[in-house]
Design an enzyme around this catalytic site. Structure first.
Site, PDB file in Angstrom:
ATOM      1  N   ARG A   7     -69.561  23.471  12.236  1.00 25.25           N
ATOM      2  CA  ARG A   7     -68.322  22.992  11.616  1.00 25.25           C
ATOM      3  C   ARG A   7     -67.511  22.232  12.650  1.00 25.25           C
ATOM      4  NH1 ARG A   7     -70.417  23.763   7.491  1.00 25.25           N
ATOM      5  NH2 ARG A   7     -69.762  25.025   5.725  1.00 25.25           N
ATOM      6  N   GLU A  61     -63.148  15.630   7.559  1.00 20.54           N
ATOM      7  CA  GLU A  61     -64.302  14.986   6.929  1.00 20.54           C
ATOM      8  C   GLU A  61     -63.836  14.357   5.638  1.00 20.54           C
ATOM      9  OE1 GLU A  61     -67.592  17.685   6.564  1.00 20.54           O
ATOM     10  OE2 GLU A  61     -67.670  18.031   8.717  1.00 20.54           O
ATOM     11  N   HIS A  85     -72.095  14.885   7.710  1.00 20.22           N
ATOM     12  CA  HIS A  85     -72.349  16.248   7.216  1.00 20.22           C
ATOM     13  C   HIS A  85     -73.545  16.285   6.239  1.00 20.22           C
ATOM     14  CE1 HIS A  85     -70.233  20.357   6.434  1.00 20.22           C
ATOM     15  NE2 HIS A  85     -71.550  20.477   6.371  1.00 20.22           N
TER      16      HIS A  85
HETATM   17  O1  LIG Z   1     -72.238  25.413   4.938  1.00 16.51           O
HETATM   18  C1  LIG Z   1     -73.181  24.778   4.509  1.00 16.51           C
HETATM   19  O2  LIG Z   1     -73.893  25.182   3.576  1.00 16.51           O
HETATM   20  C2  LIG Z   1     -73.523  23.475   5.088  1.00 16.51           C
HETATM   21  O3  LIG Z   1     -72.589  23.029   5.976  1.00 16.51           O
HETATM   22  C3  LIG Z   1     -73.762  22.463   3.995  1.00 16.51           C
HETATM   23  O4  LIG Z   1     -74.532  21.476   4.572  1.00 16.51           O
END
Ligand SMILES: O=C(O)[C@H](O)CO
Length: 319
Positions: free
Chosen positions: A236, A265, A284
Site C-alpha cells: 500500500r 491513487e 495498482h
Molecule cells: O488488496 C488487494 O487485494 C490488492 O491490493 C488488490 O490488488
C-alpha cells in the site's frame, strides 16, 4: 440492497437456501460517496472493493440490519475494523487467491526497475539508441544479491520462491516477530529493521498498511540502504513517505524504486516521482489477471453469502 430470507433446510448437511435481493453498482468507476451512503441504508450485507471507505459514517448510514461486509481485496485498510467490531459486523476478505498473481507482478516490477526496462524502451523508441556503449543503461542483477522482505506473509514467500531461481544469495526479512514456519519455506533469516535496510540489495515491501506501518519506509530507512539498492512496493502507498523516497531517488541515495501503489491513487500526473527515470510507477495492477480477479470476486460473493447465512465464511477476517 440485499435482503435475505431463509426458506427451508432440506437435508441436514445442505447449505440453507437463501434468497438474496441485491443491487449492483454496474460500473468500473467507484460509487460516488453520497450515492453509496444512500444506497446502503437498510442493507444486510455489503460487497465492496478497496475504493470504498467502510467507516463509521457509512455504517451509521447502513443502519442496524448490516451483518456482513465482504471486501474483494486482501488489503483491509479501507475498513474501519474497530467500528465494524463494535457493531458485531463480520468481515470477509480475499487472501490466497491473489498470491501468485501479486508475486508475479512484483517480480516483473523488480526486474523492470533494476534492469531499467521502461527507460530502455523509451530510449529505443525516441532515438536515444546510438552505438553500443559499455555502461549505457546498466542496471543491477539479482544473481548473488540479498533480497529483503518487509513483512513476511504468503505473498513475501511467493515472491522469494519466484526469485530463488535467479540465484539470489540470501533472503532476509523483518516483521513484528519471527515467522519461522514461513521463513523456513524460503530459508530466510530474521533480521532487525535496520539490518534489513543495510543488507538488502533489493527490498520488497509486503506488509499490510496499519497504524504501525504507516510511513515506515521513510528517510530513516532509505538513509541506511545501499546506494545500489532497489526498493519495491506492491502493498500500500501509505507505508511509504513519498517525499523522503523522492529525495532518496533524486539524490542517488538508492538506485531505484518500483511502485505499484501510491498515495493518493491515482497519483497525479504532475507528481515529482513521475519525473524520475529511476522510479517505475504502475497503477495498482498487482492482482490484475482475469483468473485472479474472477477468483477474488467469487470468494468475495461466497464470503458474503456465508456471512448472511450466519455460517463460517471461507475467508473471514478475525476482528
Ligand atoms: O488488496 C488487494 O487485494 C490488492 O491490493 C488488490 O490488488
Amino acid at each position: 440492497r440485499i435482503r435475505f430470507n431463509l426458506l427451508k433446510k432440506k437435508k441436514k448437511k445442505r447449505l440453507p437456501f437463501i434468497k438474496v435481493q441485491f443491487e449492483m453498482w454496474d460500473s468500473d468507476e467507484p460509487v460516488p460517496r453520497l450515492e453509496l451512503l444512500k444506497k446502503v441504508k437498510g442493507c444486510d450485507g455489503i460487497l465492496c472493493v478497496l475504493t470504498e471507505k467502510i467507516d463509521a459514517q457509512l455504517l451509521e448510514a447502513a443502519g442496524p440490519n448490516l451483518k456482513v461486509v465482504s471486501t474483494m481485496s486482501v488489503g483491509f485498510d479501507h475498513l474501519s475494523l474497530d467500528e465494524l467490531k463494535k457493531r458485531g459486523i463480520r468481515v470477509g476478505y480475499t487472501p490466497d487467491v491473489l498470491t501468485d498473481c501479486v508475486a508475479e507482478l512484483t517480480v516483473a516490477l523488480l526486474l523492470a526497475t533494476s534492469r531499467r526496462l521502461i527507460e530502455a524502451t523509451h530510449e529505443a523508441k525516441t532515438g536515444g539508441w546510438g552505438t553500443w556503449r559499455t555502461l549505457w543503461l546498466c542496471g543491477h542483477e539479482l544473481a548473488n544479491s540479498t533480497v529483503g522482505i518487509l513483512g513476511l506473509g504468503r505473498i513475501g514467500v511467493a515472491i522469494a520462491e519466484r526469485l530463488k531461481p535467479f540465484k539470489v544469495k540470501k533472503f532476509i526479512y523483518t516483521d513484528v516477530a519471527p515467522r519461522p514456519e514461513l521463513a523456513n519455506m524460503i530459508e530466510a533469516e530474521y533480521v532487525s529493521f535496520d539490518e534489513l535496510a543495510k543488507q538488502s540489495d533489493f527490498l520488497a515491501v509486503c506488509c499490510a498498511l496499519t497504524q504501525e506501518t504507516h510511513g515506515i519506509c521513510n528517510w530513516n530507512l532509505f538513509s541506511k540502504m545501499k546506494k545500489n539498492a532497489i526498493f519495491i512496493n506492491t502493498s500500500r502507498g501509505g507505508v511509504v513517505n513519498q517525499e523522503d523516497l523522492y529525495e532518496a531517488l533524486s539524490t542517488g541515495l538508492i538506485a531505484g524504486a518500483g511502485l505499484d501503489v501510491t498515495t493518493p491513487e491515482p497519483l497525479p500526473t504532475h507528481h515529482p516521482l513521475f519525473t524520475l527515470k529511476n522510479c517505475v510507477i504502475l497503477p495498482h495492477i498487482a492482482s490484475a489477471s482475469y483468473t485472479t480477479r474472477n477468483a477474488m470476486s467469487a470468494l468475495a460473493a461466497n464470503n458474503l453469502l456465508a456471512g448472511l447465512r450466519g455460517e463460517p465464511m471461507p475467508k473471514e477476517l478475525k476482528l
